[in-house]
Design a protein around this motif. Structure first.
Motif, PDB file in Angstrom:
ATOM      1  N   GLY A  19       0.828  -1.204   0.000  1.00  0.00           N
ATOM      2  CA  GLY A  19       0.000   0.000   0.000  1.00  0.00           C
ATOM      3  C   GLY A  19       0.854   1.242   0.000  1.00  0.00           C
ATOM      4  N   TYR A  20       0.199   2.326   0.333  1.00  0.00           N
ATOM      5  CA  TYR A  20       0.843   3.627   0.246  1.00  0.00           C
ATOM      6  C   TYR A  20       0.623   4.364   1.555  1.00  0.00           C
ATOM      7  CZ  TYR A  20       0.291   2.056  -4.537  1.00  0.00           C
ATOM      8  OH  TYR A  20       0.317   1.290  -5.681  1.00  0.00           O
ATOM      9  N   GLU A  21       1.673   4.867   2.128  1.00  0.00           N
ATOM     10  CA  GLU A  21       1.602   5.596   3.393  1.00  0.00           C
ATOM     11  C   GLU A  21       0.744   4.863   4.417  1.00  0.00           C
ATOM     12  OE1 GLU A  21       0.232   9.272   1.926  1.00  0.00           O
ATOM     13  OE2 GLU A  21       2.040   9.541   0.741  1.00  0.00           O
ATOM     14  N   MET A  22       0.996   3.590   4.572  1.00  0.00           N
ATOM     15  CA  MET A  22       0.337   2.726   5.572  1.00  0.00           C
ATOM     16  C   MET A  22      -1.115   2.365   5.223  1.00  0.00           C
ATOM     17  SD  MET A  22       2.775   2.038   7.490  1.00  0.00           S
ATOM     18  CE  MET A  22       2.176   1.261   8.988  1.00  0.00           C
ATOM     19  N   HIS A  23      -1.655   2.886   4.109  1.00  0.00           N
ATOM     20  CA  HIS A  23      -3.010   2.500   3.725  1.00  0.00           C
ATOM     21  C   HIS A  23      -2.921   1.308   2.776  1.00  0.00           C
ATOM     22  CE1 HIS A  23      -4.874   5.992   5.538  1.00  0.00           C
ATOM     23  NE2 HIS A  23      -3.854   6.687   5.079  1.00  0.00           N
ATOM     24  N   PRO A  24      -3.455   0.153   3.200  1.00  0.00           N
ATOM     25  CA  PRO A  24      -3.285  -1.036   2.368  1.00  0.00           C
ATOM     26  C   PRO A  24      -4.099  -0.963   1.080  1.00  0.00           C
ATOM     27  CG  PRO A  24      -4.734  -1.526   4.205  1.00  0.00           C
ATOM     28  CD  PRO A  24      -4.224  -0.129   4.428  1.00  0.00           C
ATOM     29  N   GLY A  48      -6.361  -3.008  -6.315  1.00  0.00           N
ATOM     30  CA  GLY A  48      -4.986  -3.330  -5.933  1.00  0.00           C
ATOM     31  C   GLY A  48      -4.207  -4.127  -6.971  1.00  0.00           C
ATOM     32  N   LYS A  49      -4.762  -4.276  -8.158  1.00  0.00           N
ATOM     33  CA  LYS A  49      -4.110  -5.113  -9.176  1.00  0.00           C
ATOM     34  C   LYS A  49      -2.758  -4.537  -9.610  1.00  0.00           C
ATOM     35  CE  LYS A  49      -7.759  -4.615 -11.779  1.00  0.00           C
ATOM     36  NZ  LYS A  49      -8.545  -3.712 -10.900  1.00  0.00           N
ATOM     37  N   SER A  50      -2.760  -3.255  -9.971  1.00  0.00           N
ATOM     38  CA  SER A  50      -1.485  -2.645 -10.396  1.00  0.00           C
ATOM     39  C   SER A  50      -0.502  -2.576  -9.229  1.00  0.00           C
ATOM     40  CB  SER A  50      -1.698  -1.222 -10.932  1.00  0.00           C
ATOM     41  OG  SER A  50      -2.559  -1.255 -12.027  1.00  0.00           O
ATOM     42  N   THR A  51      -1.050  -2.378  -8.043  1.00  0.00           N
ATOM     43  CA  THR A  51      -0.179  -2.323  -6.850  1.00  0.00           C
ATOM     44  C   THR A  51       0.547  -3.654  -6.671  1.00  0.00           C
ATOM     45  OG1 THR A  51      -1.665  -0.729  -5.827  1.00  0.00           O
ATOM     46  CG2 THR A  51      -0.182  -1.927  -4.349  1.00  0.00           C
ATOM     47  N   LEU A  52      -0.160  -4.758  -6.904  1.00  0.00           N
ATOM     48  CA  LEU A  52       0.480  -6.071  -6.777  1.00  0.00           C
ATOM     49  C   LEU A  52       1.641  -6.187  -7.783  1.00  0.00           C
ATOM     50  CD1 LEU A  52       0.537  -8.891  -5.508  1.00  0.00           C
ATOM     51  CD2 LEU A  52      -1.044  -9.645  -7.287  1.00  0.00           C
ATOM     52  N   GLU A  58       9.250  -4.776  -7.200  1.00  0.00           N
ATOM     53  CA  GLU A  58       9.997  -4.131  -6.115  1.00  0.00           C
ATOM     54  C   GLU A  58      10.045  -2.617  -6.284  1.00  0.00           C
ATOM     55  OE1 GLU A  58      13.695  -6.306  -5.820  1.00  0.00           O
ATOM     56  OE2 GLU A  58      12.715  -7.952  -4.762  1.00  0.00           O
ATOM     57  N   GLU A  59       8.994  -2.070  -6.915  1.00  0.00           N
ATOM     58  CA  GLU A  59       8.874  -0.610  -7.000  1.00  0.00           C
ATOM     59  C   GLU A  59       8.385  -0.074  -5.664  1.00  0.00           C
ATOM     60  OE1 GLU A  59       6.343   1.350  -9.897  1.00  0.00           O
ATOM     61  OE2 GLU A  59       7.477   0.321 -11.458  1.00  0.00           O
ATOM     62  N   ILE A  60       7.597  -0.903  -4.960  1.00  0.00           N
ATOM     63  CA  ILE A  60       7.182  -0.537  -3.597  1.00  0.00           C
ATOM     64  C   ILE A  60       7.531  -1.704  -2.675  1.00  0.00           C
ATOM     65  CG2 ILE A  60       5.324   1.076  -4.204  1.00  0.00           C
ATOM     66  CD1 ILE A  60       3.332  -1.178  -3.838  1.00  0.00           C
ATOM     67  N   ARG A  61       7.805  -1.367  -1.419  1.00  0.00           N
ATOM     68  CA  ARG A  61       8.148  -2.404  -0.441  1.00  0.00           C
ATOM     69  C   ARG A  61       6.902  -2.795   0.330  1.00  0.00           C
ATOM     70  NH1 ARG A  61      13.411  -2.492   1.741  1.00  0.00           N
ATOM     71  NH2 ARG A  61      12.507  -2.536   3.818  1.00  0.00           N
ATOM     72  N   PRO A  62       6.801  -4.077   0.734  1.00  0.00           N
ATOM     73  CA  PRO A  62       5.635  -4.494   1.501  1.00  0.00           C
ATOM     74  C   PRO A  62       5.473  -3.669   2.778  1.00  0.00           C
ATOM     75  CG  PRO A  62       6.929  -6.412   0.856  1.00  0.00           C
ATOM     76  CD  PRO A  62       7.730  -5.194   0.493  1.00  0.00           C
ATOM     77  N   LEU A  63       4.210  -3.353   3.120  1.00  0.00           N
ATOM     78  CA  LEU A  63       3.932  -2.752   4.430  1.00  0.00           C
ATOM     79  C   LEU A  63       3.952  -3.842   5.491  1.00  0.00           C
ATOM     80  CD1 LEU A  63       0.872  -0.419   3.615  1.00  0.00           C
ATOM     81  CD2 LEU A  63       3.261   0.232   3.844  1.00  0.00           C
ATOM     82  N   GLY A  64       3.649  -5.071   5.063  1.00  0.00           N
ATOM     83  CA  GLY A  64       3.665  -6.213   5.969  1.00  0.00           C
ATOM     84  C   GLY A  64       3.796  -7.502   5.179  1.00  0.00           C
ATOM     85  N   GLY A  65       4.210  -8.567   5.846  1.00  0.00           N
ATOM     86  CA  GLY A  65       4.368  -9.850   5.165  1.00  0.00           C
ATOM     87  C   GLY A  65       5.479  -9.790   4.129  1.00  0.00           C
ATOM     88  N   LYS A  66       5.511 -10.801   3.232  1.00  0.00           N
ATOM     89  CA  LYS A  66       6.615 -10.784   2.259  1.00  0.00           C
ATOM     90  C   LYS A  66       6.293 -11.541   0.974  1.00  0.00           C
ATOM     91  CE  LYS A  66       8.782 -14.547   4.672  1.00  0.00           C
ATOM     92  NZ  LYS A  66       9.802 -15.135   5.411  1.00  0.00           N
ATOM     93  N   PRO A 242     -11.169   5.650  -0.966  1.00  0.00           N
ATOM     94  CA  PRO A 242      -9.776   5.656  -1.427  1.00  0.00           C
ATOM     95  C   PRO A 242      -8.775   5.578  -0.288  1.00  0.00           C
ATOM     96  CG  PRO A 242     -10.778   7.831  -1.685  1.00  0.00           C
ATOM     97  CD  PRO A 242     -11.867   6.906  -1.252  1.00  0.00           C
ATOM     98  N   LEU A 243      -9.172   6.047   0.902  1.00  0.00           N
ATOM     99  CA  LEU A 243      -8.248   5.942   2.030  1.00  0.00           C
ATOM    100  C   LEU A 243      -8.679   4.778   2.913  1.00  0.00           C
ATOM    101  CD1 LEU A 243      -7.498   9.639   3.008  1.00  0.00           C
ATOM    102  CD2 LEU A 243      -6.143   8.060   1.632  1.00  0.00           C
ATOM    103  N   ALA A 244      -8.224   3.605   2.545  1.00  0.00           N
ATOM    104  CA  ALA A 244      -8.537   2.424   3.344  1.00  0.00           C
ATOM    105  C   ALA A 244      -7.948   2.633   4.736  1.00  0.00           C
ATOM    106  CB  ALA A 244      -7.926   1.203   2.687  1.00  0.00           C
ATOM    107  N   PRO A 245      -8.523   1.969   5.762  1.00  0.00           N
ATOM    108  CA  PRO A 245      -7.999   2.178   7.113  1.00  0.00           C
ATOM    109  C   PRO A 245      -6.523   1.811   7.203  1.00  0.00           C
ATOM    110  CG  PRO A 245      -9.587   0.355   7.035  1.00  0.00           C
ATOM    111  CD  PRO A 245      -9.610   1.008   5.697  1.00  0.00           C
TER     112      PRO A 245
END
Ligand SMILES: Nc1ncnc2c1ncn2[C@@H]1O[C@H](COP(=O)(O)OP(=O)(O)OP(=O)(O)O)[C@@H](O)[C@H]1O
Length: 256
Positions: A19-24, A48-52, A58-66, A242-245
Motif C-alpha cells: 500500500g501507500y503511506e500505511m493504507h493497504p 490493488g491489481k497494479s499495486t500487486l 519491487e517498486e514498492i516495499r511491503p507494508l507487511g508480510g513478504k 480511497p483511504l482504506a484504514p
C-alpha cells in the motif's frame, strides 16, 4: 532464459500487505504462483491489481508480510497500462523494440547486426513486418500495442507482467496477442496479466486471482470466478473508499 522448475513455486506471498503511506491497497495476500502459470488478476477499479505488480517489481516495499522467490528472483518483463505510457515522440519502431535488449546489454550498448535481425523477427511475429522504420507516434493504438509485445519478445524474460494488455485493442489484435501469450506459456514462461474482461479470462486463463483489496479467491479460474465471489467483489467499494484504514500490523502478525 533462466531454467525454472515447473513443479516448484516461482513466487510465494506470505500475509503480504502492499500500500501507500500505511493504507493497504492489497491486504493479507497468501498464495503461490507456480513456474509456467498463466494467471489473470481481476477485480474492481482500485482493487490493488497494479499495486500487486508494483510489489512484484519491487517498486514498492511491503507494508507487511513478504514476497519470496523459492527459485531465485528471475528477470521480469513488464507491460505497463497504456494510459500510463507517453510514447508520443518520433522514435523509430525498430529502435524502440531494440530497447528490449537493455536488461542484458546495458543502456549504452550499440545495436548490433544480430539485434537488428532479432528486432525484424520480433516485428514479424507480432504482424508488423516492415514497420521498423515507421515513427512510433505514427502508429494506431493497436499497432502500438503490437510494438510493445515485440519489445517483450526481445526481453526474453521468464516472468512477464502485463497490465491491461488488451485495453483499447480490437478483437483481431487481441486474438493475435493472446496467441503470443499462450506461446510464451508453452515455452515455460510465467505470465501474470491484469484483465477486466471476465469472459476472456474464463476462456484463456487457467488460473485467476480476484482482488478487491482483500483476496476474494485465488486458484483455478472456474472456482474463483463464481457468482458468489463476483457478488462480493461488486460490494467492495474500493473506489468510494480511497483511504482504506491504516493497517493494524500487530493484528496482522498475530493472524500469521
Ligand atoms: N502512488 C500512489 N499513492 C497513493 N495511493 C495509490 C497510489 N497508487 C495507487 N494508489 C491507491 O491504491 C489503490 C489500488 O490502486 P491500483 O492502481 O493498484 O488498483 P487497480 O486494481 O490496478 O485499479 P484499476 O482497475 O482502476 O487500474 C487505489 O485506492 C489507489 O488510489
Amino acid at each position: 532464459m533462466m531454467k525454472v522448475n515447473p513443479a516448484k513455486p516461482l513466487i510465494e506471498f506470505n500475509n503480504l500487505t502492499l500500500g501507500y503511506e500505511m493504507h493497504p491497497a492489497v491486504h493479507h495476500l497468501d498464495g503461490q504462483i507456480l513456474a509456467g502459470d498463466l494467471l489473470a488478476v481481476v477485480g474492481p477499479n482500485g482493487g490493488g491489481k497494479s499495486t500487486l505488480l508494483k510489489g512484484l517489481m519491487e517498486e514498492i516495499r511491503p507494508l507487511g508480510g513478504k514476497i519470496t522467490w523459492p527459485q531465485g528472483r528471475p528477470q521480469l518483463a513488464y507491460l505497463p497500462q497504456r494510459a500510463r505510457l507517453d510514447l508520443d515522440f518520433p522514435l523509430r519502431v525498430a529502435d524502440f523494440v531494440s530497447l528490449g535488449h537493455w536488461p542484458r546489454r546495458g543502456a549504452f550498448s550499440t545495436i548490433r547486426a544480430v539485434d537488428k535481425q532479432a528486432v525484424d523477427q520480433a516485428l514479424n511475429e507480432v504482424g508488423l513486418a516492415g514497420f521498423g522504420k515507421r515513427s512510433l507516434d505514427s502508429l494506431s493504438g493497436g499497432q502500438l500495442q503490437r510494438v510493445l509485445f515485440a519489445r517483450l519478445l526481445l526481453e526474453d524474460a521468464p516472468l512477464i507482467l502485463l497490465d491491461e494488455p488488451f485495453a483499447a485493442v480490437d478483437a483481431a489484435t487481441t486474438e493475435d496477442l493472446l496467441k503470443l501469450i499462450k506461446h510464451w506459456q508453452k515455452e515455460g514462461r510465467t505470465l501474470i496479466a491484469v484483465l477486466h474482461d471476465l469472459h476472456q479470462v474464463r476462456n484463456h486463463f487457467p488460473k485467476c486471482l480476484l482482488l478487491a483489496r482483500d483476496v476474494l479467491g485465488m486458484g483455478k479460474t472456474e472456482s474463483v470466478l463464481t457468482s458468489a465471489n463476483l457478488a462480493k467483489a461488486r460490494k467492495v467499494q474500493v473506489l468510494a473508499d480511497p483511504l482504506a484504514p491504516i493497517c493494524d500490523f500487530d493484528e496482522a502478525e498475530e493472524q500469521a
